[in-house]
Design a protein around this motif. Structure first.
Motif, mmCIF file in Angstrom:
data_model
loop_
_atom_site.group_PDB
_atom_site.id
_atom_site.type_symbol
_atom_site.label_atom_id
_atom_site.label_comp_id
_atom_site.label_asym_id
_atom_site.label_seq_id
_atom_site.Cartn_x
_atom_site.Cartn_y
_atom_site.Cartn_z
ATOM 1 N N ALA A 144 0.829 -1.208 0.000
ATOM 2 C CA ALA A 144 0.000 0.000 0.000
ATOM 3 C C ALA A 144 0.866 1.263 0.000
ATOM 4 O O ALA A 144 0.592 2.220 -0.737
ATOM 5 N N ALA A 145 1.920 1.272 0.818
ATOM 6 C CA ALA A 145 2.796 2.442 0.880
ATOM 7 C C ALA A 145 3.532 2.634 -0.449
ATOM 8 O O ALA A 145 3.652 3.758 -0.949
ATOM 9 N N ALA A 146 4.015 1.534 -1.044
ATOM 10 C CA ALA A 146 4.714 1.622 -2.328
ATOM 11 C C ALA A 146 3.772 2.106 -3.425
ATOM 12 O O ALA A 146 4.142 2.944 -4.250
ATOM 13 N N PHE A 147 2.553 1.596 -3.435
ATOM 14 C CA PHE A 147 1.595 2.001 -4.455
ATOM 15 C C PHE A 147 1.208 3.471 -4.293
ATOM 16 O O PHE A 147 1.047 4.191 -5.277
ATOM 17 N N ALA A 148 1.088 3.935 -3.056
ATOM 18 C CA ALA A 148 0.778 5.352 -2.818
ATOM 19 C C ALA A 148 1.908 6.237 -3.347
ATOM 20 O O ALA A 148 1.648 7.293 -3.945
ATOM 21 N N LEU A 149 3.166 5.826 -3.144
ATOM 22 C CA LEU A 149 4.291 6.582 -3.684
ATOM 23 C C LEU A 149 4.262 6.586 -5.206
ATOM 24 O O LEU A 149 4.519 7.604 -5.849
ATOM 25 N N PHE A 150 3.932 5.429 -5.791
ATOM 26 C CA PHE A 150 3.859 5.324 -7.259
ATOM 27 C C PHE A 150 2.786 6.254 -7.809
ATOM 28 O O PHE A 150 3.012 6.958 -8.793
ATOM 29 N N GLU A 151 1.622 6.253 -7.184
ATOM 30 C CA GLU A 151 0.548 7.139 -7.641
ATOM 31 C C GLU A 151 0.955 8.602 -7.517
ATOM 32 O O GLU A 151 0.588 9.424 -8.351
#
Length: 127
Positions: A69-76
């Motif tokens: 979730a944290a990685a995906f939030a950074l990607f977004e």
């Protein structure tokens, strides 16, 4: 892809007996740089733009879901098109052993492990 990488990170952390860190870094290789030549390797990514973003994780995590979730939030937050991505990496730092207590000298088990050259308690190297 983020979920698969996060699951692999958790598997590797469990294998060496550490729990997740408090800092997560997402590394992205984005589409080829302008005027880059075709890569020599078939399906290689060649020269790319490299991006990285870091965030703090509030609690140490041993599960793949908060990591993903944290990685995906950074990607977004980067706002790049997923079709332009050529490579993805997730790095967790500030790790600690599951039972990271201090010994009589004041050194933590993590410090002792690092000084031993990354050997497991049974004497074998960590893979």
């Amino acid at each position: 892809m983020m979920m698969m990488i996060a699951k692999e990170i958790c598997k590797r952390m469990e294998a060496i007996g550490v729990k997740g860190g408090r800092k997560l870094t997402l590394k992205i290789m984005q589409r080829r740089a302008d005027a880059a030549e075709e890569p020599a390797k078939f399906l290689g990514h060649g020269k790319c733009h490299s991006l990285s973003r870091t965030c703090d994780i509030t609690a140490r995590c041993d599960d793949w879901k908060p990591i993903s979730a944290a990685a995906f939030a950074l990607f977004e937050g980067l706002g790049i098109d997923k079709d332009d991505v050529r490579g993805v990496g997730i790095v967790l730092s500030k790790l600690s052993f599951l039972d990271d207590d201090q010994d009589s000298t004041g050194a933590t088990k993590m410090t002792s492990w690092l000084q031993s050259g990354g050997k497991k308690s049974d004497g074998g190297p960590v893979k």
